[in-house]
Every structure is written in structure tokens, then in C-alpha cells.
Design a protein around this motif. Sequence first.
Motif, PDB file in Angstrom:
ATOM      1  N   MET A 189       1.411  -1.174   0.378  1.00 40.31           N
ATOM      2  CA  MET A 189       0.267  -0.001  -0.163  1.00 40.31           C
ATOM      3  C   MET A 189       0.623   1.748  -0.189  1.00 40.31           C
ATOM      4  N   ASP A 190      -0.028   2.164  -0.550  1.00 43.08           N
ATOM      5  CA  ASP A 190       1.476   3.471  -0.907  1.00 43.08           C
ATOM      6  C   ASP A 190       0.970   4.674   0.467  1.00 43.08           C
ATOM      7  N   LEU A 191       2.161   4.506   1.402  1.00 37.39           N
ATOM      8  CA  LEU A 191       2.300   5.325   2.240  1.00 37.39           C
ATOM      9  C   LEU A 191       1.575   6.429   2.462  1.00 37.39           C
ATOM     10  N   THR A 192       1.460   7.250   0.786  1.00 40.13           N
ATOM     11  CA  THR A 192       1.569   9.080   1.052  1.00 40.13           C
ATOM     12  C   THR A 192       0.051   8.253   0.742  1.00 40.13           C
ATOM     13  N   ALA A 193      -0.432   7.579   0.659  1.00 42.31           N
ATOM     14  CA  ALA A 193      -1.901   7.859   0.001  1.00 42.31           C
ATOM     15  C   ALA A 193      -3.077   7.226   1.533  1.00 42.31           C
ATOM     16  N   LEU A 194      -2.169   6.441   1.602  1.00 42.15           N
ATOM     17  CA  LEU A 194      -2.655   5.772   3.242  1.00 42.15           C
ATOM     18  C   LEU A 194      -2.342   7.447   4.098  1.00 42.15           C
ATOM     19  N   TYR A 195      -1.417   8.342   4.055  1.00 45.96           N
ATOM     20  CA  TYR A 195      -1.869   8.763   4.922  1.00 45.96           C
ATOM     21  C   TYR A 195      -2.655  10.216   4.755  1.00 45.96           C
ATOM     22  N   HIS A 196      -2.716  10.732   3.484  1.00 45.30           N
ATOM     23  CA  HIS A 196      -4.291  11.161   3.488  1.00 45.30           C
ATOM     24  C   HIS A 196      -5.808  10.577   3.044  1.00 45.30           C
ATOM     25  N   SER A 197      -5.899   9.279   3.548  1.00 45.54           N
ATOM     26  CA  SER A 197      -6.615   8.873   3.212  1.00 45.54           C
ATOM     27  C   SER A 197      -7.524   8.774   5.175  1.00 45.54           C
ATOM     28  N   ASP A 198      -8.979   8.759   4.582  1.00 49.42           N
ATOM     29  CA  ASP A 198      -9.707   8.945   5.953  1.00 49.42           C
ATOM     30  C   ASP A 198      -9.734   7.544   7.238  1.00 49.42           C
ATOM     31  N   LEU A 199      -9.106   6.691   6.910  1.00 46.82           N
ATOM     32  CA  LEU A 199      -8.713   5.462   7.941  1.00 46.82           C
ATOM     33  C   LEU A 199      -7.446   6.202   8.833  1.00 46.82           C
ATOM     34  N   PHE A 200      -7.171   7.161   8.107  1.00 48.78           N
ATOM     35  CA  PHE A 200      -5.638   7.394   8.971  1.00 48.78           C
ATOM     36  C   PHE A 200      -6.203   8.362   9.641  1.00 48.78           C
ATOM     37  N   LYS A 201      -7.064   9.497   8.746  1.00 51.92           N
ATOM     38  CA  LYS A 201      -7.077  10.710   9.315  1.00 51.92           C
ATOM     39  C   LYS A 201      -8.365  10.417  10.924  1.00 51.92           C
ATOM     40  N   TRP A 202      -9.385   8.934  10.997  1.00 53.36           N
ATOM     41  CA  TRP A 202     -10.545   8.821  11.765  1.00 53.36           C
ATOM     42  C   TRP A 202     -10.129   7.989  12.429  1.00 53.36           C
ATOM     43  N   VAL A 203      -9.084   7.142  12.272  1.00 54.12           N
ATOM     44  CA  VAL A 203      -8.902   5.758  13.079  1.00 54.12           C
ATOM     45  C   VAL A 203      -7.181   6.129  13.544  1.00 54.12           C
ATOM     46  N   ILE A 204      -6.023   5.658  12.325  1.00 55.05           N
ATOM     47  CA  ILE A 204      -4.654   5.381  12.404  1.00 55.05           C
ATOM     48  C   ILE A 204      -4.093   6.399  13.891  1.00 55.05           C
ATOM     49  N   LEU A 205      -4.923   7.598  13.222  1.00 50.47           N
ATOM     50  CA  LEU A 205      -4.248   8.949  14.295  1.00 50.47           C
ATOM     51  C   LEU A 205      -4.700   8.998  15.733  1.00 50.47           C
ATOM     52  N   PRO A 206      -5.956   8.951  15.344  1.00 48.56           N
ATOM     53  CA  PRO A 206      -6.631   9.320  16.951  1.00 48.56           C
ATOM     54  C   PRO A 206      -6.386   8.125  18.081  1.00 48.56           C
ATOM     55  N   LEU A 207      -6.133   6.868  17.382  1.00 57.89           N
ATOM     56  CA  LEU A 207      -5.770   5.735  17.952  1.00 57.89           C
ATOM     57  C   LEU A 207      -4.043   6.262  18.767  1.00 57.89           C
ATOM     58  N   LEU A 208      -3.457   6.531  17.482  1.00 56.63           N
ATOM     59  CA  LEU A 208      -1.683   7.260  17.789  1.00 56.63           C
ATOM     60  C   LEU A 208      -1.566   8.126  18.854  1.00 56.63           C
ATOM     61  N   ILE A 209      -2.709   9.069  18.924  1.00 56.97           N
ATOM     62  CA  ILE A 209      -2.606  10.235  19.835  1.00 56.97           C
ATOM     63  C   ILE A 209      -3.209   8.606  21.106  1.00 56.97           C
ATOM     64  N   PHE A 210      -3.959   8.258  21.166  1.00 58.40           N
ATOM     65  CA  PHE A 210      -4.494   8.202  21.923  1.00 58.40           C
ATOM     66  C   PHE A 210      -3.281   7.261  23.329  1.00 58.40           C
ATOM     67  N   LEU A 211      -2.659   6.555  21.831  1.00 57.62           N
ATOM     68  CA  LEU A 211      -1.843   5.268  23.189  1.00 57.62           C
ATOM     69  C   LEU A 211       0.231   6.817  23.694  1.00 57.62           C
ATOM     70  N   ALA A 212       0.000   7.551  22.186  1.00 60.31           N
ATOM     71  CA  ALA A 212       0.663   8.924  22.762  1.00 60.31           C
ATOM     72  C   ALA A 212       0.873   9.708  24.473  1.00 60.31           C
TER      73      ALA A 212
END
Length: 210
Positions: free
Chosen positions: A1-24
Motif C-alpha cells: 500500500m502506498d504510504l502517502t495515500a494511506l496518510y491522506h486517507s480517511d482511515l488514517f484521519k479518523w482511526v489511525i491518527l486518533p489511536l496514535l494520539i491516544f497511545l502517546a
Amino acid sequence: MDLTALYHSDLFKWVILPLLIFLARIFDVTIGTIRILFVSRGNKVWAPVLGFFEVVVWLLAIGQIMQNLTNWVCYIAYGGGFAMGNLIGISIEEKMAFGRLIVRIIVDTNADKLIKRLRSKGFGVTSMEARGGKGRVKVVYLVIERSDLEKVTGIVEHVNPEAFYTVVDTRMVKQGIFPEKKNFLERQFNKPPRFLRVMRLYMRSIINRK
């Protein structure tokens, strides 16, 4: 999977990013809770080291929040991580049982049995006569390891159930009498394996039934 496309996807914005913030947030608040413990004990080595990592992780988390101000899920993750970090930090601090405590016990003048029991367990006990609201009492002082608090309060409540006692933290202790402690390796080698302990309890229960 293209990491750039993943970074700008809704999956990253609404799931992965909040999860990373939660863990941090869990990580930095947990470190902060432990750091405060070391600060209160006057530890000049671990307190600044933990403070460094705490602030670095916090900056990473708050930086992502500032870049995604319209993402309400990140706010929830930030607050949830803070709450969970406090819970985990307190749990770790309780498990560490770091530092020493002063236990002050006030009992009636007949405190010989309690003092004898505490000394038999290796605790250094200091006692003195005093006068309370209901007459003469005896005040018993102990300086103990935090890990021994449950043992000491158990003895007090068993021998003198109506005793009044208080527990306070102490920052520094010079000399004193404390129960002999075994290091980790000694505890492991002197303790029989778990399956032997379970088997021994099982055999004991069979004998008691007979």
C-alpha cells in the motif's frame, strides 16, 4: 500500500491518527505520574530523564492535535489517553511500592503485644507515653518500606482492631531497623515451582477431607 495515500486517507484521519494520539497520551501521562513520584523523593537522576521523554511525547501528540483542529475524534483520543495514562501510572506506582513511610499508631496503654509482634517481624519500633482525649495512651512509631504497609496494617488490625493509625510519606531516612529483604534471584530460587505449590495444596485438601 502506498504510504502517502494511506496518510491522506480517511482511515488514517479518523482511526489511525486518533489511536496514535491516544497511545502517546497514555505513554506521556504514565511517565509523568512516575516522574512526580521520583520528584517527591528527591531523585535527581530519573526525574529529569523521565521529564525529557514525557515532554517529547507530549509535543508530538499536541502537534498532531494542532494540525487536525477539525478532527473531533482526535480530541476524544487525547482526553481518553490522558485519563487512561493516569490510571496506568497510579497502578504502576502502586506496584513499584517505592520509598518509605512513617506509621504512627495510637493505642491504649496496653500496647506490649502489638510492639512485640511488630518487632518479631523485624520492624524497628519506637514507643512513648502520651495523653489523649480519653486518657493515657501509647504512641508507636515505625518507619517502613512502602511494600510492607499492608503487612503492618494487617498486624495492627489483628492485634489492636480499635487502634488509630496514620501513614505519611517520608523523603529521607538515615539508618533504622527494617525486615531483611531477599533480592529477586533469592526469592525465585528459594520459592518452590508453581506446580509443586499447587500440588502440595491439592494433597493437603485431600488429607483434610479424610
